[in-house]
Design an enzyme around this catalytic site. Structure first.
Site, PDB file in Angstrom:
ATOM      1  N   SER A   1     -16.139 -14.366  39.619  1.00 31.13           N
ATOM      2  CA  SER A   1     -16.952 -15.276  38.809  1.00 31.13           C
ATOM      3  C   SER A   1     -16.147 -15.777  37.622  1.00 31.13           C
ATOM      4  O   SER A   1     -15.235 -15.094  37.138  1.00 31.13           O
ATOM      5  CB  SER A   1     -18.202 -14.556  38.308  1.00 31.13           C
ATOM      6  OG  SER A   1     -17.843 -13.464  37.491  1.00 31.13           O
ATOM      7  N   ASP A   2     -16.505 -16.967  37.145  1.00 32.30           N
ATOM      8  CA  ASP A   2     -15.980 -17.384  35.852  1.00 32.30           C
ATOM      9  C   ASP A   2     -16.601 -16.463  34.791  1.00 32.30           C
ATOM     10  O   ASP A   2     -17.582 -15.759  35.044  1.00 32.30           O
ATOM     11  CB  ASP A   2     -16.298 -18.859  35.580  1.00 32.30           C
ATOM     12  CG  ASP A   2     -15.365 -19.460  34.520  1.00 32.30           C
ATOM     13  OD1 ASP A   2     -14.705 -18.680  33.786  1.00 32.30           O
ATOM     14  OD2 ASP A   2     -15.299 -20.699  34.407  1.00 32.30           O
ATOM     15  N   TRP A   3     -16.004 -16.493  33.621  1.00 25.68           N
ATOM     16  CA  TRP A   3     -16.383 -15.564  32.550  1.00 25.68           C
ATOM     17  C   TRP A   3     -17.762 -15.941  31.977  1.00 25.68           C
ATOM     18  O   TRP A   3     -17.894 -16.879  31.198  1.00 25.68           O
ATOM     19  CB  TRP A   3     -15.310 -15.597  31.474  1.00 25.68           C
ATOM     20  CG  TRP A   3     -14.110 -14.721  31.727  1.00 25.68           C
ATOM     21  CD1 TRP A   3     -13.529 -13.910  30.793  1.00 25.68           C
ATOM     22  CD2 TRP A   3     -13.335 -14.530  32.923  1.00 25.68           C
ATOM     23  NE1 TRP A   3     -12.459 -13.230  31.355  1.00 25.68           N
ATOM     24  CE2 TRP A   3     -12.316 -13.588  32.651  1.00 25.68           C
ATOM     25  CE3 TRP A   3     -13.410 -15.052  34.222  1.00 25.68           C
ATOM     26  CZ2 TRP A   3     -11.388 -13.168  33.606  1.00 25.68           C
ATOM     27  CZ3 TRP A   3     -12.483 -14.633  35.176  1.00 25.68           C
ATOM     28  CH2 TRP A   3     -11.493 -13.710  34.868  1.00 25.68           C
ATOM     29  N   GLY A   4     -18.788 -15.232  32.426  1.00 19.22           N
ATOM     30  CA  GLY A   4     -20.146 -15.566  31.998  1.00 19.22           C
ATOM     31  C   GLY A   4     -20.908 -16.361  33.042  1.00 19.22           C
ATOM     32  O   GLY A   4     -21.972 -16.907  32.748  1.00 19.22           O
ATOM     33  N   ALA A   5     -20.410 -16.412  34.257  1.00 17.88           N
ATOM     34  CA  ALA A   5     -21.059 -17.232  35.289  1.00 17.88           C
ATOM     35  C   ALA A   5     -21.886 -16.414  36.279  1.00 17.88           C
ATOM     36  O   ALA A   5     -22.424 -16.964  37.230  1.00 17.88           O
ATOM     37  CB  ALA A   5     -20.006 -18.045  36.042  1.00 17.88           C
TER      38      ALA A   5
END
Ligand code: NOJ
Length: 735
Positions: A280-284
């Protein structure tokens, strides 16, 4: 008695009836260590050894920087950058040291220790080279530096399409065309992984604007997305075979990209047979069971960026309740290990060691020399003669360095930030100038000239300096960064007035653009020449001087359409970009307006004249291309074009082949080749065409299909500078 292998030994023992001794029969203690086995076999062997706690350790990365707001310390064992997944020493599983890396090894934590890295020019500069070898070399440079710094995972390979010149991250990507972007980003990834460093293609998918990026729902039909953004990913993945895919922040048709069954399971893993893992992207990440079942394999930096650490207790509970199967957990871990084996993380662990800075700076320099685009050159103002006696250099801190873009991709460049104290000073800043001074390089190139500098803060003083000089070179800049989009196409800080004043004082004015993407140029007709240098990178000053003085002949071609103004775009108003304070962010963005007709295809559909078309770029020599010769082999067109250098200098031209499918008037780039020619030299170039670009995506059958019929093939030097069409009949075919 000699036996070739253990199974032969086993057969011999059974045949002889001798009771088998357990230790004699045991498979090698660590079969996954056998580099002769396939990555899949090694991963399968290893996953069986893991405890559940160890499996959970591998599917969850942590932020590799201290973060006071979340009371998060620097994790033990992490080198420090974007992320860290601790290894499992008892099984020799290496940790994952993850760093951002699109334009060089981003090293935000280690700046305190004086660590620097080589900053490449923008991704758009690499794309403008139209040269897969340039992209590969840049990737190999990044991978090599990463490996010598101890990193083994790069968050690199941005291939979101440019749907809007205002997108703050255009400089990280590779333009508007799926074939060009997919090819060059695939090569960058291949370059990185050639150094045994895993690469992560991103941001999957349709993360084409920064405004409201963590909430916006992108609406687009399946065929349109398959033939545009998803095609760019499909091509980049096929070519680069990245170990990982990073799912993006946004929603796509109602579901978050990181829990989007259609994107992750159906398209990526099923249709494209992708064997690697999704991080995942950071915070996704927004859920445990839903995300895991939809195809997310690794949650990134959850403690700092997500609402919960979903791939810990919540996922364990989901497993216990049977909402997620143990087989799926094993699949997640197997995919991670498989990629680590495939790229060489087990067999070729990083080793800290010296880096050849000069060689790497040369890679950065060559990238800009191949990717800067000469947009205008009236009365052959360029190249500058080396015996000029006076030159005025103006603006954009050209005495100190060249601008870089901001956000997580930003590299602390070799030599450090050349211009400190600019706002914003904190993320997505600090605004950074790579310390490669164009002024110094111009002085060195024009050894007889008096070369004087004006900052440009005072347009009157700048105009006075320009008036006294034979030539004025004005540098203008537009800083852009992750997390926001530009409000419009206007250069900031009244730079348009500066250029107009200088051009009025001296019509022999050259403008060098250091911009994220296309900008408005209201002064265009008043200046003699314009060179788009994007964000020029760690050796940008030298490369710019080489291009201005003709030591290098410009050969970049635009990887984007340059609009005249915002009214020409599918969304003249970028939803939410300039919303008044307190206005809620837009909930959706409609990419169905242009659908798959991104960039030049939209301009053709709407019969709009851009300022400069996709594929355009001037040279100091001239070229002639013949009409394409087209034959059909195995149901596919084989295209060749003769290119001749008709001028007096060596230079490189790009043959661009566009195709029109039956029943579809819109031309699309189907192949390209860059060719370097001496003066007078001619060469016949065979240009391979990408079958997907001759196909439609058949949604019902979930596959590409060449419908068959009459196809028009054009050779050209841009999307609008084309030969006459050559018609060719193709049979229906599944490519
Ligand atoms: C967020 C960015 O969108 C992504 O590109 C980057 O890799 C991560 N942050 C980690 O820094």
């Amino acid at each position: 008695m000699k036996h070739k292998n253990r199974s032969a030994l086993r057969r011999a023992i059974f045949a002889s009836g001798i009771a088998a001794c357990a230790c004699a029969l045991a498979a090698p203690a660590r079969p996954w260590s056998d580099a002769g086995q396939s990555p899949d076999a090694r991963a399968r062997a290893l996953v069986g050894q893991l405890t559940e706690a160890e499996k959970f350790q591998l599917i969850h990365g942590v932020f590799a920087q201290p973060d006071q707001a979340h009371n998060w310390p620097m994790p033990a064992g992490a080198i420090g950058s974007a992320g860290y997944v601790p290894g499992i020493p008892r099984l020799d599983i290496p940790g994952q040291q993850q760093s951002d890396a699109g334009l060089g090894v981003a090293n935000p934590v280690n700046v305190r220790t004086g660590d620097v890295a080589t900053a490449l020019p923008s991704g758009l500069a690499t794309a403008s080279s139209w040269d897969p070898q340039i992209a590969f070399a840049g990737g190999a440079m990044i991978g090599g530096e990463a490996w010598h710094k101890g990193f083994n995972v790069m968050l690199a390979g941005g291939v979101d399409l440019q749907r809007d010149p205002r997108n703050g991250r255009n400089f990280e990507y590779a333009g508007e065309d799926p074939l060009l972007a997919g090819t060059l980003v695939g090569e960058t990834i291949r370059g990185i992984q050639s150094q045994h460093v895993l690469s992560t293609v991103k941001h999957y998918a349709l993360n084409d604007q920064e405004t409201a990026r963590t909430t916006i729902d992108v609406r687009i039909g399946e065929r349109a997305m398959r033939e545009s953004d998803l095609l760019a990913f499909e091509l980049a993945i096929a070519r680069g075979r990245p170990g990982s895919v990073m799912c993006s922040y946004n929603k796509v048709n109602g579901d978050w990209a990181c829990e989007n069954d259609f994107l992750l399971n159906q398209v990526l893993k099923k249709d494209w047979r992708y064997p690697g893992f999704v991080m995942s992207d950071w915070g996704a990440t927004h859920s445990a069971a839903k995300a895991a079942n939809a195809g997310l394999d690794q949650e990134s930096a959850a403690e700092v960026f997500d609402k919960e650490v979903y791939f810990d207790a919540p996922l364990k509970q989901a497993l216990a309740r049977g909402e997620v199967s143990h087989a799926r957990l094993d699949d997640m871990v197997t995919r991670i290990l498989r990629s680590m084996f495939a790229v060489g993380l087990f067999d070729h662990p990083p080793q800290k060691g010296p880096i050849d800075a000069d060689a790497n700076l040369a890679v950065a320099q060559r990238t800009l020399e191949a990717g800067a685009v000469l947009l205008r050159n009236e009365r052959t103002l360029l190249p500058l003669a080396s015996d000029l006696h006076s030159i005025a250099v103006i603006g954009a801190h050209a005495d100190k360095g060249v601008l870089a873009g901001g956000g997580s991709s930003m590299v602390i460049p070799r030599g450090g930030n050349a211009v400190t104290g600019l706002e914003p000073a904190t993320w997505p800043g600090p605004v950074t100038y790579d310390p490669s001074s164009p002024l110094q390089a111009i002085r060195a190139a024009a050894d007889h000239a008096k070369v004087e500098f004006a900052s440009g803060d005072d347009p009157v003083a700048a105009a006075a300096l320009a008036q006294q000089a034979q030539v004025a070179v004005v540098f203008v800049q537009q800083w852009a960064a992750e997390s926001f989009d530009a409000a419009d196409l206007t250069l900031p800080n009244k730079q348009d007035a500066l250029v107009a004043a200088v051009a009025k004082a001296n019509p022999r004015t050259v403008v060098v653009l250091e911009t994220n993407s296309p900008v408005a140029m209201p002064w265009l007709d008043q200046v003699g020449a314009v060179l788009e240098a994007w964000y020029p990178g760690n050796a940008g000053g030298q490369a710019i001087a080489n291009l201005l003085f003709g030591r290098v002949n410009p050969s970049g071609r635009l990887p984007v359409t340059w609009p005249r103004d915002l009214s020409q775009l599918p969304r003249p108003q970028l939803p939410g970009a300039v919303a008044a304070p307190g206005t809620p962010p837009p909930a959706t963005v409609d990419y169905g307006i242009e659908g798959a007709d991104v960039g030049y295809r939209w301009f053709q559909r709407k019969q709009l004249q851009p300022l400069f078309p996709f594929g355009f770029g001037l040279s100091y020599t001239s070229f002639a291309q013949t009409a394409p010769q087209v034959t059909v082999r195995d149901g596919l067109p084989q295209v060749s074009v003769e290119v001749r250098n008709t001028g007096a200098r060596a230079g490189a031209d790009v043959v661009q082949i566009y195709a029109q499918l039956p029943g579809n008037p819109i031309r699309r780039l189907a192949g390209f080749a860059k060719v370097t020619l001496a003066p007078g030299q001619a060469r016949t170039v065979e240009v391979p065409l990408e079958p997907c670009l001759l196909s439609e995506f058949d949604v019902a059958k979930r596959r590409w299909i060449i419908r068959g019929g009459s196809y028009a093939i054009y050779a050209g030097r841009s999307a609008t500078d084309l030969s006459a069409a050559v018609q060719v009949k193709l049979p229906a075919k599944v490519p």
